[in-house]
Design an enzyme around this catalytic site. Structure first.
Site, short mmCIF file in Angstrom:
data_model
loop_
_atom_site.label_atom_id
_atom_site.label_comp_id
_atom_site.label_asym_id
_atom_site.label_seq_id
_atom_site.Cartn_x
_atom_site.Cartn_y
_atom_site.Cartn_z
N HIS B 72 0.83 -1.21 0.00
CA HIS B 72 0.00 0.00 0.00
C HIS B 72 0.86 1.25 0.00
O HIS B 72 1.92 1.30 0.62
CB HIS B 72 -1.03 0.00 1.13
CG HIS B 72 -0.49 0.09 2.53
ND1 HIS B 72 -0.24 1.29 3.14
CD2 HIS B 72 -0.18 -0.88 3.43
CE1 HIS B 72 0.20 1.05 4.38
NE2 HIS B 72 0.25 -0.25 4.58
N ASP B 179 6.01 1.73 7.03
CA ASP B 179 4.75 1.03 6.75
C ASP B 179 3.98 1.92 5.77
O ASP B 179 3.41 2.91 6.18
CB ASP B 179 3.98 0.82 8.06
CG ASP B 179 2.53 0.40 7.84
OD1 ASP B 179 2.22 -0.09 6.75
OD2 ASP B 179 1.72 0.58 8.77
N GLU B 207 -5.09 1.75 2.49
CA GLU B 207 -5.00 0.60 3.38
C GLU B 207 -5.32 1.00 4.80
O GLU B 207 -6.00 0.29 5.54
CB GLU B 207 -3.60 -0.02 3.32
CG GLU B 207 -3.48 -1.39 4.01
CD GLU B 207 -3.06 -1.33 5.47
OE1 GLU B 207 -3.11 -2.36 6.14
OE2 GLU B 207 -2.68 -0.25 5.97
N GLU B 208 -4.82 2.18 5.20
CA GLU B 208 -5.04 2.64 6.57
C GLU B 208 -6.51 2.97 6.83
O GLU B 208 -6.92 3.19 7.96
CB GLU B 208 -4.15 3.84 6.90
CG GLU B 208 -2.66 3.64 6.64
CD GLU B 208 -1.99 2.59 7.54
OE1 GLU B 208 -2.68 2.04 8.42
OE2 GLU B 208 -0.80 2.32 7.32
N HIS B 318 3.53 3.63 12.67
CA HIS B 318 2.48 4.66 12.71
C HIS B 318 2.92 5.91 13.49
O HIS B 318 2.08 6.68 13.92
CB HIS B 318 1.17 4.12 13.29
CG HIS B 318 0.46 3.21 12.33
ND1 HIS B 318 -0.88 2.94 12.42
CD2 HIS B 318 0.89 2.53 11.25
CE1 HIS B 318 -1.23 2.11 11.44
NE2 HIS B 318 -0.16 1.84 10.72
#
Lengths: 362, 344
Positions: B72, B179, B207-208, B318
């Site tokens: 992603h 990420d 994606e998140e 994150h």
């Protein structure tokens, strides 16, 4: 303005974590001398690690007017080297643990090492309670305690990483602007005074150590330079989200002059008048019992020093993104110049001798 | 060709991807970098209606299987929700907890204006144990008042962390958005290799937000197998209980049998672990089931897709400062490349 920004950048880049400011006092001295070349005839570091730059004239019976700004910033010191190669730290000066997760730091060990504070990812965090600082750690990337030990020792200073961000409207964000922005303001003031010859007054810039530890350095100011009057320069709260009514100034609206029971009312009045007569943007803030600055110490030092507190408004105090407006810095510098001139011609009779004087020791 | 993440090219590609602005819903800049990198090596490259970048590299073999590799493009970040009277910006978060936000640097909007996230002064803080919430925080770009901030046209714009990419310690990288820019970087590098199977590269959006792009991409591709290439959380902290660590950096690629959203295909899982063990590639499973990936959406698409995930263990995921080991990137790359060649 570009030069002033460079000065701020150099000051921010120089680590002066409270308790370790002496290490770099000499560097601060040279950064300052470089900026205001030829504006001084005395420059030295004191025993307690404070930086002194002075503009002295000739003749007898000269008075000393001091500009005090503190040299030290909040920061950390290493308390433990952990098995996984991490380190733990404790704070030096007041730091809200809220800002720490994922914050970047510089560890000043055998060499400078970058590190980041640990944070718990959202998938794993279970409460909104904050950990204590001794439950968090700094990741310096080493695999083992042995590796970390090669570079870092217990007691080494750790500073927030000195990123300087230029925002809109000549606003600047960085760590340690409390109180380096005031050092910059004082140096800029000295530059503005370059061609000024004061009749009766010597100006001493006194960048004191240990303010974040309760004003340690300023205890020595009386011994070091014996000032008659002192403008204490610090930062003060600018309005931000969540500020309480009446407990702040505004960013970009000029330097803040404190009215307080620890400061000298005549000297404070003089500062306010200098601002209004010279059209220098300023704001008044009332801080009755204490100013939270070196003035609280100075008023109780030696035979007592007449203080006024002038501040640069600042948002997000003691964080890594403290914000100031350069306009406020410049207005502070202009005010200092005006105060120096006014004090030179009219020292307010501080201290006041109603009869005699010499036999009282001054 | 044996690609090595230790070499400068691999790391500088990862650096440009990590530093790019790609908050969920605002992935354009990241997509452009990817398109530029992969176009010379792929047979077709497209951007679909939701913003996914999808590319095909045809295999050299006969009766080829279709393998989909999915990474992603989006990262956690913010959107500007409203503008306050004092010119500061009220924010909404995408995929993050508020504890990592105070006192961080950000860039805002299409003009990439620099700003900082506020932090309450410790002196005025009455409850020192209470974590602040995102509604307590603002982004400050230095605007003097509401009017000036409004003129910048920032309402509804995205904002992402500003955080340099650097290597430190014993072979580690610190950056934002590892990420899943690590997945994007590995996919980009894989386009340079040749395979017998048809490889579909899907660089997905959202994606998140729960796999917005992945479902659309899967339905377009309809692959025989799908490997999701991800960044996952490593909590290998000192003092963390073994069962809470999830996985550890320097222990190799992470190939779990399940996560928060998916029970992975057993055959594919076994195939990946066998390949790793046969070829001396470090591999680990998750010791705690947490988090989810695009795999959840992919597996449930069409008549069901055989799906596995191979992830990079990342500390402080994150946040603005995620940390991972270069050797794990290397393990991941070798593993994915090898498995794509093995799957028939």
């Amino acid at each position: 303005m570009e030069q002033l920004k460079k000065l701020i950048q150099s000051l921010v880049n120089t680590m002066t974590v409270s308790g370790f400011e002496k290490t770099n006092a000499q560097k601060i001295l040279s950064v300052c001398s470089e900026y205001a070349k030829g504006c001084f005839n005395k420059a030295y570091v004191t025993k307690s690690g404070s930086v002194v730059l002075a503009k002295c004239g000739k003749g007898q019976n000269r008075r000393v007017l001091a500009f005090d700004a503190h040299l030290d910033t909040v920061g950390f010191a290493v308390t433990e080297l952990c098995e996984g190669g991490y380190i733990r730290v404790t704070n030096l000066g007041g730091i809200d643990v809220n800002i720490l997760p994922a914050s970047e730091v510089l560890v000043h060990g055998k060499k400078e090492l970058r590190g980041v504070f640990s944070s718990i990812p959202p998938h794993l965090s279970r409460s909104d309670k904050l950990p204590e600082i001794n439950e968090m750690f700094v990741d310096v990337g080493f695999e083992s305690k042995e590796e970390t030990k090669k570079y870092i020792d217990i007691g080494d200073p750790v500073s927030m990483y000195p990123h300087v961000t230029q925002l809109l409207n000549d606003r600047i964000s960085a760590t340690g602007l409390d109180d380096k922005i005031c050092i910059a303001a004082v140096m800029h003031a000295m530059k503005l005074m370059e061609s000024l010859q004061l009749e009766n007054t010597d100006i001493y810039c006194y960048f004191s150590s240990g303010e974040e530890r309760g004003g340690n350095g300023s205890y020595h100011i009386f011994h070091d330079i014996n000032p008659c009057a002192c403008v204490v320069l610090d930062v003060n709260f600018a309005k931000e989200k969540g500020s309480k009514q009446g407990e702040y100034g505004f960013l970009g609206e000029g330097c803040m002059i404190s009215i307080s029971s620890v400061t000298n009312p005549d000297f404070t009045d003089m500062c306010r008048k200098c601002a209004s007569v010279n059209d220098i943007p300023s704001q008044t803030v009332v801080e009755m019992t204490a100013t939270g600055t070196n003035a609280d110490v100075l008023a109780r030092t030696g035979v007592g020093i007449a203080c006024a507190v002038v501040s640069v408004p600042l948002k997000y105090m003691h964080s890594s993104v403290e914000c100031v407006s350069l306009e406020d810095v410049v207005s502070t510098s202009k005010l200092l110049r005006a105060v120096a001139m006014e004090y030179d011609s009219n020292p307010l009779g501080i201290p006041v001798y109603h009869k005699g004087g010499a036999e009282l020791g001054l | 060709m044996d690609f090595n993440f230790f070499d400068k090219d691999g790391l500088s590609l990862l650096e440009s991807l990590c530093n790019s602005f790609g908050v969920s819903g605002y992935e354009h800049e990241t997509a452009q970098i990817i398109i530029e990198k992969i176009t010379p090596y792929c047979d077709s490259v497209m951007v679909d209606s939701v913003g996914n970048v999808i590319a095909l590299k045809k295999g050299k073999g006969q009766g080829n299987k279709k393998i989909m590799l999915c990474a992603h493009m989006d990262e956690v970040g913010f959107a500007i929700k409203s503008i306050n009277e004092d010119g500061t910006l009220q924010i909404d978060g995408v995929g993050m907890v508020s504890t990592v936000l105070p006192s961080k640097r950000v860039v805002v909007g299409k003009n990439r204006i620099k700003g900082v996230i506020s932090a309450r002064p410790v002196h005025l803080n009455t409850d020192k144990t209470k974590a602040c919430e995102i509604s307590d925080l603002v982004i400050d770009v230095g605007a003097k008042d509401k009017q000036q901030a409004q003129a910048l046209d920032l309402l509804g714009e995205g904002a992402c962390f500003e955080s340099e990419f650097y290597t430190f310690g014993d072979g580690l990288v610190k950056a934002k958005a590892l990420d899943d820019r690590i997945g994007c970087a590995i996919l980009c590098m894989l386009t340079k290799e040749s395979f017998d199977s048809d490889i579909y590269f899907a660089f997905t959006v959202g994606e998140e937000l729960g796999g917005v792009g992945a479902a659309a991409a899967t339905r377009r591709i309809n692959p025989d197998f799908c490997i999701v290439v991800e960044g996952t959380t490593a909590s290998d902290f000192d003092g963390a209980k073994e069962q809470d660590k999830v996985c550890s950096i320097r222990n190799g690629a992470v190939c779990p049998f399940m996560d928060g959203g998916t029970l992975y295909d057993k055959d594919l899982y076994t195939c990946i672990h066998e390949y790793a063990n046969d070829n001396g590639i470090k591999i680990q499973v998750k010791t705690k089931i947490a988090g989810g990936t695009d795999a959840a959406k992919i597996q449930r698409s069409l008549e069901g897709i055989k799906t596995a995930v191979i992830s990079l263990p990342c500390r402080y995921i994150h946040s603005s400062s995620s940390v991972a080991a270069i050797e794990d990137m290397q393990s991941m790359y070798k593993l994915i490349s090898g498995v794509c060649k093995k799957l028939k």
